[in-house]
Design a protein around this motif. Structure first.
Motif, PDB file in Angstrom:
ATOM      1  N   TRP A 165       0.801  -1.191  -0.001  1.00 39.15           N
ATOM      2  CA  TRP A 165       0.047   0.110  -0.113  1.00 39.15           C
ATOM      3  C   TRP A 165       0.912   1.244   0.065  1.00 39.15           C
ATOM      4  CZ3 TRP A 165       1.291  -2.647   4.470  1.00 39.15           C
ATOM      5  CH2 TRP A 165       1.554  -1.877   5.609  1.00 39.15           C
ATOM      6  N   PRO A 224      -0.919   5.360  -6.570  1.00 39.03           N
ATOM      7  CA  PRO A 224      -0.793   4.137  -7.145  1.00 39.03           C
ATOM      8  C   PRO A 224       0.616   3.666  -7.767  1.00 39.03           C
ATOM      9  CG  PRO A 224      -1.821   5.777  -8.521  1.00 39.03           C
ATOM     10  CD  PRO A 224      -1.603   6.379  -7.239  1.00 39.03           C
ATOM     11  N   TYR A 265      -3.827   3.306  -1.460  1.00 38.64           N
ATOM     12  CA  TYR A 265      -3.806   2.456  -2.596  1.00 38.64           C
ATOM     13  C   TYR A 265      -3.236   1.193  -2.319  1.00 38.64           C
ATOM     14  CZ  TYR A 265      -5.090   6.558  -5.424  1.00 38.64           C
ATOM     15  OH  TYR A 265      -5.839   7.529  -6.056  1.00 38.64           O
ATOM     16  N   ARG A 322      -2.206  -3.223  -3.272  1.00 39.83           N
ATOM     17  CA  ARG A 322      -2.024  -4.073  -4.289  1.00 39.83           C
ATOM     18  C   ARG A 322      -1.836  -5.590  -3.400  1.00 39.83           C
ATOM     19  NH1 ARG A 322       2.989  -3.764  -7.817  1.00 39.83           N
ATOM     20  NH2 ARG A 322       3.803  -5.311  -6.505  1.00 39.83           N
ATOM     21  N   VAL A 344      -3.691  -2.781  -8.935  1.00 39.22           N
ATOM     22  CA  VAL A 344      -3.673  -1.653  -7.978  1.00 39.22           C
ATOM     23  C   VAL A 344      -4.992  -1.080  -7.720  1.00 39.22           C
ATOM     24  CG1 VAL A 344      -2.843   0.212  -7.291  1.00 39.22           C
ATOM     25  CG2 VAL A 344      -1.181  -1.066  -8.432  1.00 39.22           C
ATOM     26  N   LYS A 385      -7.689   1.421  -5.468  1.00 40.42           N
ATOM     27  CA  LYS A 385      -7.978   2.492  -4.401  1.00 40.42           C
ATOM     28  C   LYS A 385      -8.872   2.153  -3.296  1.00 40.42           C
ATOM     29  CE  LYS A 385      -8.895   7.483  -3.434  1.00 40.42           C
ATOM     30  NZ  LYS A 385      -9.126   8.720  -4.229  1.00 40.42           N
TER      31      LYS A 385
END
Length: 601
Positions: free
Chosen positions: A543, A547, A574, A576, A590, A592
């Motif tokens: 995070w 992004p 953001y 992942r 990715v 939000k």
């Protein structure tokens, strides 16, 4: 090629600690200051009675320190001209500075006492002016002042620079995973681990630990760097005994502020994996222009300050944000003697997690499975200290093995204080650092079938004591079984291994990408991330505030959710979720982070 695998592989000295009448024995090294001086890397940690040097950041040679206060915490070192300047912590007396042109062969010259301080840090600006930062408290801030170069005394009054702000900075909140024990019941749950390993803890000691775990966050461990005309004042929080011990950073146009919190915070943060913690350290540029960050990692089982150290790639991005890559921060890392990419993924994958483990014997509750659960706070313990006790991991199939890390643990050591030892005062404790040379001897073997074995590494006649040793076979070795025979340990203790960790390349295909990702902002400072169950070995949740700046990570095993408690209020997030297995890594998409209702499964 050279490889390191955190915790770094050095001689961690044993401490005989008296905590209000309670005798505890544990290893410790922490609060590292790392510098480059005359072409060699120097590492000064707390409570080692010495320092270490290296030519390449991997293999370290120990040197004893004489004539300077080795029992004062948080040693700071900086290069000023031809000298290394040294200082350390003492709140109840004036602290001296010490300097040397040749710390290995020469002596340190004392610059007599200036003023009391704790967690010191020197910084020399481009114009030669010297600044000093210090502070270690749950109540007072990080201070700064300019010093006179001739006598190292302050030019003016100290300036208050950084205070804690746990209502805005989630990463500053105390407690495991930032969950602070605010009640006796919650504190009791946390200290159960200490009671298990120290069943004879006195009532007075238990009361002291409960109070300790109810503190507000500690703001400590200052370190200053300059980049592109900006001043980066680094600090650690919230407490060294937590998995979320971290280093944050403020930025200013001036060495004494005012300072503004950087967007990327905390920049050093490793809450998951085999060994967590990444706070109270230093940042250094190597011979090739690479940036490295070293800081403190946590075990905290035999004693709250049972600690180790780690080293990670770091850097400044194009927007001037300071970052540190700890995504796979306790896996083998190639250290090349050239400019490198600090975000390069690991070459070899973890092969040993959750695999079947067997042993020659084991104590109830400490069976060999604890050596493959990726948790440094659990371990296999043999039933005796007879030389030759062994533990073996079955990788299930023949793998291309490239590295094995052997992590020895200590379990309720009962050793008499060395003859002639004198306990030294450190805060509310007294202790003795055992400087005697210890020996750790073992043989590491591999096998294709569990019947015929070949030697991977023989340290049966090597006079070293490296409790986190790493065996590397760069070209790879085919093996299904990895076995470690323990021949000798310090104080003839019973063999304990918290991690027999095997790395290489396994069979099969890459894992599928994580699916069904949901996020929920539980509070303004806490984010819950959940994904569908899958067959991956583990997950890395990344995070960041943009992004393309996913600089933070939390590695988890055997779970499909994690709560991130390190958010900054009102800052976008953001996320992942990456999956990994024995074959490699599959990076996720990715997203939000938004607050949504998470379905119950």
């Amino acid at each position: 090629m050279k490889y390191l695998c955190n915790p770094i592989n050095i001689e961690y000295k044993y401490q005989f600690i008296d905590m209000r009448g309670q005798r505890i024995i544990a290893r410790e090294a922490a609060d590292p200051s790392m510098i480059l001086f005359k072409g060699k890397y120097y590492l000064f940690p707390s409570m080692t009675a010495g320092f270490l040097t290296s030519d390449h950041l991997v293999e370290w040679e120990f040197h004893p320190l004489k004539g300077i206060p080795i029992y004062d915490y948080a040693p700071d070192v900086r290069v000023i001209g031809e000298y290394i300047y040294f200082s350390a912590s003492k709140k109840d007396a004036n602290c001296s500075f010490y300097r040397s042109k040749d710390p290995i062969n020469g002596e340190f010259e004392e610059i007599a006492g200036t003023f009391p301080f704790w967690d010191p840090n020197l910084f020399v600006d481009d114009d030669g002016r010297i600044y000093f930062y210090w502070g270690c408290s749950s109540e007072t801030p990080i201070y700064g002042v300019e010093l006179n170069a001739d006598n190292m005394r302050p030019k003016g009054n100290p300036i208050e620079l950084i205070f804690s702000n746990e209502k805005i900075h989630g990463f500053e909140r105390s407690g495991e995973n930032h969950i602070s024990p605010k009640s006796p019941e919650e504190a009791e749950e946390i200290i159960k681990s200490y009671k298990m390993n120290n069943p004879d803890l006195s009532d007075e000691m238990l009361t002291a630990i409960r109070k300790y775990y109810s503190f507000s966050p500690f703001i400590e461990g200052a370190w200053m760097d300059k980049h592109n005309g900006k001043y980066y004042l680094q600090y650690s929080c919230p407490g060294t005994e937590y998995n979320v011990y971290a280093d944050g950073v403020y930025i200013s146009d001036n060495p004494l502020g005012p300072f503004t919190l950087a967007k990327n915070n905390p920049y050093s943060y490793k809450p998951g994996g085999f060994i967590p913690g990444a706070g109270h350290g230093s940042t250094m540029e190597d011979k090739f222009g690479n940036l490295w960050h070293t800081s403190t990692m946590r075990i905290s089982m035999n004693h709250p300050f049972e600690r180790r150290m780690g080293i990670w790639p770091a850097g400044f991005d194009t927007d001037g944000e300071l970052f540190c890559n700890q995504r796979y921060g306790d896996w083998p890392l190639r250290v090349e003697q050239q400019k490198v990419d600090p975000w390069e993924n690991p070459e070899w994958m973890l092969l040993s997690y959750g695999k079947t483990a067997n042993a020659s014997s084991f104590e109830n509750g400490k069976d060999p499975s604890h050596a493959v659960d990726e948790n440094i706070q659990t371990w296999w313990k043999a039933a005796s200290n007879t030389p030759g006790e062994w533990i073996e991991v079955d990788l299930k199939h023949i793998c291309d093995v490239h590295a094995v890390q052997i992590n020895f643990a200590d379990d309720k050591l009962d050793v008499p204080l060395p003859e002639g030892a004198v306990l030294q005062g450190v805060g509310h404790q007294t202790r003795y650092i055992d400087e005697r040379k210890q020996d750790t001897r073992w043989i590491l073997e591999g096998s294709l079938d569990g019947k015929e074995y070949f030697v991977l590494e023989d340290k049966s006649n090597v006079n070293t004591d490296l409790p986190h040793d790493l065996v590397v076979r760069e070209d790879g070795v085919n093996a299904r079984y990895i076995r470690c025979k323990v021949l000798q340990l310090p104080y003839d203790q019973i063999a304990c291994i918290s991690g027999l960790r095997v790395f290489g390349i396994g069979k099969g295909e890459l894992p599928e990408k994580a699916t069904g990702i949901h996020t929920e902002l539980v509070t303004e400072l806490d984010l819950l991330v959940r994904w569908d169950k899958d067959d991956a070995v583990g997950h890395n949740v990344l995070w960041g505030f943009a992004p393309d700046k996913l600089y933070h990570s939390y590695m988890v095993f055997g779970r499909h959710e994690v709560t991130i408690g390190a958010l900054i209020k009102d800052q976008p997030v953001y996320v992942r979720v990456d999956t990994f297995n024995e074959k490699g890594i599959n990076e996720g998409e990715v997203l939000k982070a938004v607050s949504v209702e998470i379905p119950v499964k």
